[in-house]
Scaffold this active site. Structure first.
Site, short mmCIF file in Angstrom:
data_model
loop_
_atom_site.label_atom_id
_atom_site.label_comp_id
_atom_site.label_asym_id
_atom_site.label_seq_id
_atom_site.Cartn_x
_atom_site.Cartn_y
_atom_site.Cartn_z
N GLY A 1 -32.44 -133.50 59.59
CA GLY A 1 -32.19 -133.57 58.17
C GLY A 1 -33.22 -132.74 57.43
O GLY A 1 -34.14 -132.18 58.04
N THR A 2 -33.07 -132.63 56.12
CA THR A 2 -34.04 -131.91 55.32
C THR A 2 -35.29 -132.76 55.13
O THR A 2 -35.37 -133.90 55.59
CB THR A 2 -33.45 -131.56 53.94
N LYS B 1 -36.91 -139.16 57.89
CA LYS B 1 -37.00 -139.01 59.35
C LYS B 1 -38.18 -139.78 59.93
O LYS B 1 -38.04 -140.50 60.91
CB LYS B 1 -37.10 -137.52 59.70
N SER B 2 -39.36 -139.60 59.34
CA SER B 2 -40.54 -140.28 59.87
C SER B 2 -40.44 -141.79 59.67
O SER B 2 -40.91 -142.56 60.51
CB SER B 2 -41.81 -139.74 59.19
N GLU C 1 -41.64 -134.63 64.03
CA GLU C 1 -41.90 -133.21 63.72
C GLU C 1 -41.53 -132.33 64.92
O GLU C 1 -42.23 -131.38 65.27
CB GLU C 1 -43.37 -132.99 63.34
N GLN D 1 -39.42 -130.10 65.30
CA GLN D 1 -39.11 -128.69 65.05
C GLN D 1 -40.26 -127.79 65.47
O GLN D 1 -40.06 -126.60 65.73
CB GLN D 1 -38.78 -128.46 63.57
#
Length: 241
Positions: free
Chosen positions: A9-10, A15-16, A87, A89
């Protein structure tokens, strides 16, 4: 059977927060796991949420080998049933392949969390490899919002309040203040690298919250929407500055 799941997602979509919640849920059921993170906004060896939640984690570096991390723990008697990889990515494609191998050969569940594309709308190498290898790719349902109120789909990097589309792919910066923040101008003038989420329309037009505030405070002789004409300094659509 173990799975490799990529939650994407953005920025600002939780997310965290979800990573910490999933870690709590699995530990509450007696499972053993390891938390990993990389370049977290709160510093090394940390998973932090913008809601204020924070916990310790193993920092992922270029030399990190996830296979070795699990083998060392298991051979020392620790239980490793799952990994929380925040994280993600920023992980290398090789590291993502190590995670997939752990799922297939050691039956370790891997829950990876990360943004898909960078501030240039290009896939992060780690995210691309996760999309290619993951058993499931789940887009988080919590919608980040653009300053205009539309759903944000793009991650933008700003410098002095102006959106930039050139530079190093990985650069840790602050989250840009929301529209109307009294400190936004001061923070922009200080040259702080910032990030904010934008809808596609305003990403393509290079209109950030800071730029919208500038236009809102100036004269508007034409009956156009606030971003119908690009604010000074934003450049033309499709150009890179």
């Amino acid at each position: 059977m173990a799975e490799l799941v990529f939650f994407s997602g953005t920025m600002d979509c939780g997310k965290s927060t979800l990573a910490l919640q999933m870690d709590h849920n699995h530990r509450a059921r007696g499972r053993g796991g390891v938390r990993f993170s990389c370049n977290d906004r709160a510093g090394d060896s940390t998973i932090s949420s913008r809601l204020g939640l924070q916990t310790d984690a193993v920092e992922v570096g270029d030399e990190t080998d996830f296979w070795d991390e699990v083998v060392i723990r298991r051979t020392s008697g620790l239980r490793v049933d799952y990994l929380i990889c925040d994280e993600a990515q920023f992980y290398s494609p090789v590291q993502v392949e190590q995670l997939a191998r752990l799922v297939d050969e050691m039956d370790v569940d891997v829950f990876a969390f990360g943004i898909t594309s960078d501030f240039r709308t290009r896939l992060f190498p780690g995210s691309q490899r996760l999309i290619e290898l993951a058993d499931k790719v789940q887009v988080l349902q919590v919608e980040a919002l653009c300053w205009c109120g539309r759903r944000a789909t793009q991650n933008a990097r700003t410098l002095n309040g102006i959106m930039v589309v050139e530079g190093e792919q990985v650069m840790v910066g602050d989250v840009a203040p929301a529209a109307g923040d009294a400190d936004s101008a001061d923070r922009a003038d200080a040259g702080v690298v910032g990030y904010e989420t934008l809808c596609r329309r305003h990403y393509m037009r290079r209109v950030t919250a800071h730029g919208a505030n500038l236009m809102a405070g100036g004269a508007q002789p034409l009956p156009f929407d606030i971003d119908a004409c690009l604010w000074p300094g934003a450049g033309q659509p499709g150009t890179q500055r």
